[in-house]
Design a protein around this motif. Sequence first.
Motif, PDB file in Angstrom:
ATOM      1  N   PRO A  83       0.785  -1.249  -0.023  1.00 34.23           N
ATOM      2  CA  PRO A  83       0.060   0.133  -0.081  1.00 34.23           C
ATOM      3  C   PRO A  83       0.722   1.436   0.126  1.00 34.23           C
ATOM      4  O   PRO A  83       0.558   2.337  -0.598  1.00 34.23           O
ATOM      5  N   SER A  84       1.886   1.147   0.586  1.00 41.38           N
ATOM      6  CA  SER A  84       2.760   2.336   0.680  1.00 41.38           C
ATOM      7  C   SER A  84       3.281   2.699  -0.792  1.00 41.38           C
ATOM      8  O   SER A  84       3.326   3.921  -1.115  1.00 41.38           O
ATOM      9  N   VAL A  85       3.737   1.753  -1.471  1.00 40.99           N
ATOM     10  CA  VAL A  85       4.207   1.943  -2.833  1.00 40.99           C
ATOM     11  C   VAL A  85       3.244   2.373  -3.671  1.00 40.99           C
ATOM     12  O   VAL A  85       3.346   3.429  -4.476  1.00 40.99           O
ATOM     13  N   VAL A  86       2.146   1.574  -3.651  1.00 47.51           N
ATOM     14  CA  VAL A  86       1.285   2.162  -4.418  1.00 47.51           C
ATOM     15  C   VAL A  86       0.618   3.595  -4.289  1.00 47.51           C
ATOM     16  O   VAL A  86       0.237   4.231  -5.285  1.00 47.51           O
ATOM     17  N   GLY A  87       0.359   3.755  -3.030  1.00 47.24           N
ATOM     18  CA  GLY A  87      -0.127   5.152  -2.669  1.00 47.24           C
ATOM     19  C   GLY A  87       0.761   6.365  -3.007  1.00 47.24           C
ATOM     20  O   GLY A  87       0.448   7.166  -3.539  1.00 47.24           O
TER      21      GLY A  87
END
Length: 278
Positions: A83-87
């Motif tokens: 989620p960190s990378v996608v966000g």
Amino acid sequence: MNGLSDASGWRRLQPAVALVLVVASIGTPLWLVLVTAAKSQSEALQPDLSLPSTWHLLENLGQVWADGKVLQGALGSLLVVVPSVVGVLLFGSMAAWILARRASRISAVLYALAISGIVLPPAVVTVVLLLRQLGLAGTAVGMIGVYMGIYMSTVIFFVTGFVRTIPVSLEEAAQLDGASPFRVFWLVVLPLLRPVLATATILVCLYVWNDVFYAFFVIGGRLDTLPLNLFRVASAGLYLNNWHLIFSYVILMSLPLVVVFAVAQRKIISGITSGAVK
């Protein structure tokens, strides 16, 4: 003539010398990790570059997998990293697109502020206190928010330069067909950002996957991640001075990043050479 000949010979040798230095600086630590992970406990007490008398690599990896909570830590790391990378890629690329297309003093100031996070580290104490006020301390959601805030500047820096190389006419054609700004970004701009996003992906993944500093203060022991597990077991009785097990854990922890880099290496190089330097 001798001086010219010497200068020409040195210019020819420079690439070879640079290659040897790069291989030595990168290959030596990798070799140390590999051979130490393959040694027995007695041989690994003083890590060095010598080959093990008997290879125990698979045995050590199996012991680490069984006793080091590797699978549990990997799932915890994925819960935070994905989620960190996608966000950060999605919101960072949106911000970079807007900043790249708005030629004004306000946009220039906002861009400078946006990339200032690259050189200005966040205040850990303030971040932890803020997360406590929001009720997000010790949670995966809080950790994801911290990572997105930390690495948003990196994504904006990379993507803004790349967006400026995309012809504005492509966006104008989509607008004439009735596309909204969001559809223009999603259908026209975002697909063209794949090379630079691949570069940003591997950089952010590298930072987040290996992070133990911020994870230790934000989530502590409430969520298992691979770096936190390695930190705990390396200082516990199980791994104390057992360098063969510590380096075996490092190998297992590094394998997912190696796979990601191997899959995306062409796009990563393309993103660095085309967008990030412009």
